[in-house]
Structure formats: C-alpha cells, structure tokens
Design a protein around this motif. Sequence first.
Motif, PDB file in Angstrom:
ATOM      1  N   UNK A   2       0.828  -1.201   0.000  1.00  0.00           N
ATOM      2  CA  UNK A   2       0.000   0.000   0.000  1.00  0.00           C
ATOM      3  C   UNK A   2       0.869   1.260   0.000  1.00  0.00           C
ATOM      4  N   UNK A   3       0.223   2.371  -0.272  1.00  0.00           N
ATOM      5  CA  UNK A   3       0.940   3.651  -0.276  1.00  0.00           C
ATOM      6  C   UNK A   3       1.506   3.955   1.107  1.00  0.00           C
ATOM      7  N   UNK A   4       0.764   3.582   2.154  1.00  0.00           N
ATOM      8  CA  UNK A   4       1.239   3.833   3.515  1.00  0.00           C
ATOM      9  C   UNK A   4       2.529   3.072   3.789  1.00  0.00           C
ATOM     10  N   UNK A   5       2.630   1.855   3.301  1.00  0.00           N
ATOM     11  CA  UNK A   5       3.844   1.060   3.493  1.00  0.00           C
ATOM     12  C   UNK A   5       4.992   1.602   2.646  1.00  0.00           C
ATOM     13  N   UNK A   6       4.693   2.041   1.462  1.00  0.00           N
ATOM     14  CA  UNK A   6       5.707   2.539   0.548  1.00  0.00           C
ATOM     15  C   UNK A   6       6.348   3.821   1.058  1.00  0.00           C
ATOM     16  N   UNK A   7       5.550   4.738   1.594  1.00  0.00           N
ATOM     17  CA  UNK A   7       6.043   6.046   1.998  1.00  0.00           C
ATOM     18  C   UNK A   7       6.184   6.194   3.515  1.00  0.00           C
ATOM     19  N   UNK A   8       6.075   5.094   4.252  1.00  0.00           N
ATOM     20  CA  UNK A   8       6.143   5.155   5.720  1.00  0.00           C
ATOM     21  C   UNK A   8       5.183   6.203   6.270  1.00  0.00           C
ATOM     22  N   UNK A   9       3.979   6.186   5.754  1.00  0.00           N
ATOM     23  CA  UNK A   9       2.938   7.145   6.118  1.00  0.00           C
ATOM     24  C   UNK A   9       2.498   6.927   7.553  1.00  0.00           C
ATOM     25  N   UNK A  10       2.433   8.000   8.321  1.00  0.00           N
ATOM     26  CA  UNK A  10       1.897   7.960   9.669  1.00  0.00           C
ATOM     27  C   UNK A  10       0.923   9.125   9.804  1.00  0.00           C
ATOM     28  N   UNK A  11      -0.343   8.863  10.126  1.00  0.00           N
ATOM     29  CA  UNK A  11      -1.315   9.949  10.215  1.00  0.00           C
ATOM     30  C   UNK A  11      -0.952  10.927  11.331  1.00  0.00           C
ATOM     31  N   UNK A  12      -1.315  12.176  11.158  1.00  0.00           N
ATOM     32  CA  UNK A  12      -1.036  13.189  12.168  1.00  0.00           C
ATOM     33  C   UNK A  12      -2.293  13.613  12.921  1.00  0.00           C
ATOM     34  N   UNK A  13      -3.467  13.222  12.420  1.00  0.00           N
ATOM     35  CA  UNK A  13      -4.711  13.541  13.104  1.00  0.00           C
ATOM     36  C   UNK A  13      -5.719  12.437  12.849  1.00  0.00           C
ATOM     37  N   UNK A  14      -6.767  12.435  13.687  1.00  0.00           N
ATOM     38  CA  UNK A  14      -7.812  11.421  13.574  1.00  0.00           C
ATOM     39  C   UNK A  14      -9.085  11.982  14.207  1.00  0.00           C
ATOM     40  N   UNK A  15     -10.204  11.293  14.001  1.00  0.00           N
ATOM     41  CA  UNK A  15     -11.484  11.712  14.571  1.00  0.00           C
ATOM     42  C   UNK A  15     -11.393  11.700  16.104  1.00  0.00           C
ATOM     43  N   UNK A  39      -6.381  19.423  24.537  1.00  0.00           N
ATOM     44  CA  UNK A  39      -6.215  18.676  23.287  1.00  0.00           C
ATOM     45  C   UNK A  39      -6.323  19.661  22.132  1.00  0.00           C
ATOM     46  N   UNK A  40      -5.391  19.570  21.215  1.00  0.00           N
ATOM     47  CA  UNK A  40      -5.428  20.421  20.027  1.00  0.00           C
ATOM     48  C   UNK A  40      -6.342  19.770  18.992  1.00  0.00           C
ATOM     49  N   UNK A  41      -7.414  20.476  18.642  1.00  0.00           N
ATOM     50  CA  UNK A  41      -8.391  19.935  17.707  1.00  0.00           C
ATOM     51  C   UNK A  41      -8.714  20.959  16.627  1.00  0.00           C
ATOM     52  N   UNK A  42      -9.389  20.473  15.592  1.00  0.00           N
ATOM     53  CA  UNK A  42      -9.865  21.339  14.517  1.00  0.00           C
ATOM     54  C   UNK A  42     -11.044  20.655  13.854  1.00  0.00           C
ATOM     55  N   UNK A  43     -11.813  21.418  13.097  1.00  0.00           N
ATOM     56  CA  UNK A  43     -12.951  20.869  12.367  1.00  0.00           C
ATOM     57  C   UNK A  43     -12.553  20.563  10.936  1.00  0.00           C
ATOM     58  N   UNK A  44     -12.976  19.407  10.447  1.00  0.00           N
ATOM     59  CA  UNK A  44     -12.756  19.008   9.063  1.00  0.00           C
ATOM     60  C   UNK A  44     -14.100  18.544   8.516  1.00  0.00           C
ATOM     61  N   UNK A  45     -14.683  19.341   7.665  1.00  0.00           N
ATOM     62  CA  UNK A  45     -16.009  19.042   7.104  1.00  0.00           C
ATOM     63  C   UNK A  45     -17.028  18.773   8.206  1.00  0.00           C
TER      64      UNK A  45
END
Length: 72
Positions: A2-15, A39-45
């Motif tokens: 997957x793309x996450x495995x290829x680029x060592x992707x680590x999410x920076x935010x979540x619900x 907690x640092x939060x923000x609105x996304x859609x």
Amino acid sequence: MSAAETFNYKPTFSALVPTCKAHGIGKTLAYQLASEGALDTFLLHGKRMVYLASLESLPRRLATNDGKGGAE
C-alpha cells in the motif's frame, strides 16, 4: 504494497471521539479536554479531529501541570 507502506505514512490527526475512546477517554471528557485547550483539535467538514501528538503527550502535560490540563 500500500501507499502507507511505501512512503512510511503515519497519520497526524484522527477523529476525536473514536480516537479518544481507543485511549480510554470517553466522549464527554474528550470534548471537555478539547474545550479547555488540553487537546489540540480542529474541524474538518464538520467533524472534530484531534492531532495525535496532542493526545499522545496529554498524560505528560497533565502531570506537568499538576492535573490542571489546558494550554500554558
């Protein structure tokens, strides 16, 4: 692969709510901590998101602030 495995992707935010629940924090406390600035939060859609670094550092910050929480 997957793309996450290829680029060592680590999410920076979540619900906010499901992520906090996975860390043993209920919905009410999650929103309370967010409103206090602990907690640092923000609105996304229209959905409240939390920065994972903020959640991961929460226990250390609460201990440093003698349990008061919140930002400096």
